[in-house]
Motif scaffolding. Structure first.
Motif, PDB file in Angstrom:
ATOM      1  N   LYS A   1     -19.356   2.309  23.473  1.00 39.49           N
ATOM      2  CA  LYS A   1     -18.970   2.372  24.890  1.00 39.49           C
ATOM      3  C   LYS A   1     -19.943   3.218  25.695  1.00 39.49           C
ATOM      4  CE  LYS A   1     -13.989   1.510  25.212  1.00 39.49           C
ATOM      5  NZ  LYS A   1     -12.696   2.096  25.645  1.00 39.49           N
ATOM      6  N   LEU A   2     -20.398   4.320  25.115  1.00 41.47           N
ATOM      7  CA  LEU A   2     -21.341   5.182  25.824  1.00 41.47           C
ATOM      8  C   LEU A   2     -22.672   4.471  26.021  1.00 41.47           C
ATOM      9  CD1 LEU A   2     -21.834   8.015  27.029  1.00 41.47           C
ATOM     10  CD2 LEU A   2     -22.695   8.708  24.779  1.00 41.47           C
ATOM     11  N   ILE A   3     -23.128   3.766  25.003  1.00 36.74           N
ATOM     12  CA  ILE A   3     -24.384   3.017  25.119  1.00 36.74           C
ATOM     13  C   ILE A   3     -24.270   1.973  26.223  1.00 36.74           C
ATOM     14  CG2 ILE A   3     -25.978   1.486  23.887  1.00 36.74           C
ATOM     15  CD1 ILE A   3     -25.077   2.918  21.295  1.00 36.74           C
TER      16      ILE A   3
ATOM     17  N   VAL B   1     -18.231   8.768  31.822  1.00 37.53           N
ATOM     18  CA  VAL B   1     -18.852   9.471  30.695  1.00 37.53           C
ATOM     19  C   VAL B   1     -17.984  10.653  30.264  1.00 37.53           C
ATOM     20  CG1 VAL B   1     -20.850  10.822  29.956  1.00 37.53           C
ATOM     21  CG2 VAL B   1     -21.181   8.747  31.307  1.00 37.53           C
ATOM     22  N   LYS B   2     -17.486  11.392  31.248  1.00 39.41           N
ATOM     23  CA  LYS B   2     -16.640  12.551  30.942  1.00 39.41           C
ATOM     24  C   LYS B   2     -15.380  12.126  30.197  1.00 39.41           C
ATOM     25  CE  LYS B   2     -14.377  16.525  33.116  1.00 39.41           C
ATOM     26  NZ  LYS B   2     -14.102  17.227  34.413  1.00 39.41           N
ATOM     27  N   ALA B   3     -14.757  11.037  30.646  1.00 41.99           N
ATOM     28  CA  ALA B   3     -13.539  10.558  29.996  1.00 41.99           C
ATOM     29  C   ALA B   3     -13.815  10.118  28.561  1.00 41.99           C
ATOM     30  CB  ALA B   3     -12.947   9.408  30.804  1.00 41.99           C
TER      31      ALA B   3
ATOM     32  N   LEU C   1     -28.921   8.737  22.750  1.00 40.17           N
ATOM     33  CA  LEU C   1     -27.899   9.520  23.436  1.00 40.17           C
ATOM     34  C   LEU C   1     -27.341  10.612  22.526  1.00 40.17           C
ATOM     35  CD1 LEU C   1     -26.010   6.528  25.081  1.00 40.17           C
ATOM     36  CD2 LEU C   1     -27.857   7.910  26.060  1.00 40.17           C
ATOM     37  N   ASP C   2     -27.168  11.791  23.104  1.00 37.64           N
ATOM     38  CA  ASP C   2     -26.606  12.921  22.376  1.00 37.64           C
ATOM     39  C   ASP C   2     -25.082  12.843  22.471  1.00 37.64           C
ATOM     40  OD1 ASP C   2     -25.732  15.395  21.442  1.00 37.64           O
ATOM     41  OD2 ASP C   2     -27.466  16.467  22.249  1.00 37.64           O
TER      42      ASP C   2
ATOM     43  N   GLY D   1     -23.238  13.304  26.023  1.00 36.16           N
ATOM     44  CA  GLY D   1     -23.095  11.991  26.649  1.00 36.16           C
ATOM     45  C   GLY D   1     -24.329  11.545  27.395  1.00 36.16           C
ATOM     46  N   GLU D   2     -25.420  12.280  27.254  1.00 40.47           N
ATOM     47  CA  GLU D   2     -26.661  11.970  27.965  1.00 40.47           C
ATOM     48  C   GLU D   2     -27.812  11.775  26.968  1.00 40.47           C
ATOM     49  OE1 GLU D   2     -27.502  14.968  30.839  1.00 40.47           O
ATOM     50  OE2 GLU D   2     -25.768  14.457  32.097  1.00 40.47           O
ATOM     51  N   PRO D   3     -28.900  11.173  27.430  1.00 38.28           N
ATOM     52  CA  PRO D   3     -30.070  11.046  26.552  1.00 38.28           C
ATOM     53  C   PRO D   3     -30.578  12.404  26.081  1.00 38.28           C
ATOM     54  CG  PRO D   3     -30.284   9.578  28.430  1.00 38.28           C
ATOM     55  CD  PRO D   3     -29.091  10.449  28.710  1.00 38.28           C
ATOM     56  N   ALA D   4     -30.911  12.499  24.804  1.00 37.88           N
ATOM     57  CA  ALA D   4     -31.495  13.727  24.268  1.00 37.88           C
ATOM     58  C   ALA D   4     -32.860  13.953  24.920  1.00 37.88           C
ATOM     59  CB  ALA D   4     -31.632  13.634  22.759  1.00 37.88           C
ATOM     60  N   THR D   5     -33.177  15.204  25.226  1.00 33.32           N
ATOM     61  CA  THR D   5     -34.393  15.497  25.988  1.00 33.32           C
ATOM     62  C   THR D   5     -35.384  16.405  25.275  1.00 33.32           C
ATOM     63  OG1 THR D   5     -33.265  17.345  27.078  1.00 33.32           O
ATOM     64  CG2 THR D   5     -33.208  15.201  28.190  1.00 33.32           C
ATOM     65  N   GLY D   6     -35.060  16.935  24.130  1.00 32.07           N
ATOM     66  CA  GLY D   6     -35.933  17.928  23.510  1.00 32.07           C
ATOM     67  C   GLY D   6     -37.072  17.362  22.698  1.00 32.07           C
TER      68      GLY D   6
END
Length: 342
Positions: free
Chosen positions: A115-117, A137-139, A256-257, A261-266
């Protein structure tokens, strides 16, 4: 198609001038280009074996697609209704293995996040540059779908959490590598290279030499290094350049992390080399995801999966490699990297 971090350096080019020895076929499946190369003298036998592999890839693509009608989407519909479903023995085994690997990676590899994807727009072959609804996303994060919510009893599958929607995109290419290797061996092929969008497995050798691949920099046109791949070894990459969009100067990738709930950035990219074992292909696909998402804790995550050969490009473009990986790499293109102590 965007360039892939792991590229075959010369196998398919050599085929053009050395046709009696290297035969290859390619197709487009799993949303990427797939290539199979066989070293041998019998073109007909090689062709038969490679055709069998490509048929298997097509079968898997249709059976386990995450958003087009498939056995997987039928299962997801049942899970969303809070119902149990009876699945094929193969899918049940795949889900059991994915569940175990998700636990190994602290759920940073989480196939339950379909669902997140979809919210991020990555359930399509051509995606838009748009952000998801923050409330949605929060839900979803509050419902915390994970593979721990999935129960498998024989061929019967159900979930305690209706938010669980399965996406095997971080698993299927590796599983396909293992299936391809098994098919080729059954066909009597002992020397081959299989490349599924940068996930690569080697069988035997290319003549009297090991197969050679290259590790491509995620932000540069030149390779970081060349690497010999030996019988039964597999290599896989996760990178923020494969499926992504840019909006207001920021890159949003499909990696996604689950914690945010967001794309990983590190991290820009992670490449793992898996030495011969029963599920080398699966592990090469799966393990690179949690190692990528783990950021600065990537070495601890690699150890969870029993991997010694890892290369990481961090968010600033710095390249670090484990000692074992450093010993295997031949530098190319003037790239600088740091070999870490064990």
């Amino acid at each position: 198609m965007r360039r892939l971090l792991v590229i075959v350096l010369s196998v398919f080019l050599l085929a053009a001038c050395d046709r009696p020895q290297v035969w290859h076929r390619e197709s487009y499946v799993f949303g990427t280009r797939v290539e199979v190369a066989v070293w041998g003298e019998d073109e007909a036998a090689a062709g038969t074996a490679m055709a069998a592999v490509l048929r298997e890839f097509d079968r898997m693509h249709r059976a386990y697609h995450a958003w087009e009608p498939s056995e997987l989407t039928e299962l997801n519909a049942a899970l969303a209704r809070g119902e149990a479903a009876t699945v094929s023995p193969e899918l049940a085994a795949m889900l059991s293995e994915a569940k175990t690997l998700a636990a190994t990676g602290d759920q940073l590899f989480n196939p339950a996040l379909g669902k997140l994807i979809a919210l991020w727009g990555f359930h399509t072959d051509t995606f838009e540059a748009r952000l998801p609804d923050p409330a949605a996303v929060k839900a979803l994060l509050a419902s915390a779908p994970s593979m721990d919510d999935l129960h498998i009893d024989g061929q019967r599958v159900w979930s305690d959490n209706p938010a669980v929607q399965l996406d095997l995109g971080g698993y299927a290419k590796g599983y396909a590598l293992d299936r391809a290797a098994a098919i080729l061996r059954q066909q009597g092929v002992t020397n081959a290279l299989i490349n599924i969008g940068g996930n690569v497995m080697a069988l035997g050798k290319k003549g009297d030499r090991p197969w050679q691949i290259g590790i491509q920099h995620p932000r540069a046109p030149t390779p970081i290094a060349a690497l010999a791949l030996y019988d039964g070894e597999a290599i896989g990459t996760s990178g923020d350049y494969q499926r992504y969009f840019e909006l207001n100067g920021r890159r949003y990738s499909h990696l996604l992390d689950p914690r945010t709930g967001e794309p990983a950035t590190g991290t820009q990219a992670v490449t793992v080399l898996v030495t011969p074992r029963a599920v080398a292909g699966v592990l090469s696909d799966v393990a690179s995801k949690p190692i990528f998402i783990a950021g600065d804790q990537w070495r601890a995550m690699a150890r969870r999966f029993g991997l010694d050969h890892v290369l990481r490009v961090d968010a600033d473009g710095r390249i670090e490699v484990t000692h074992a990986m450093g010993q295997r790499m031949q530098p190319l293109g003037g790239s600088e990297y740091t070999v870490l102590d064990d």
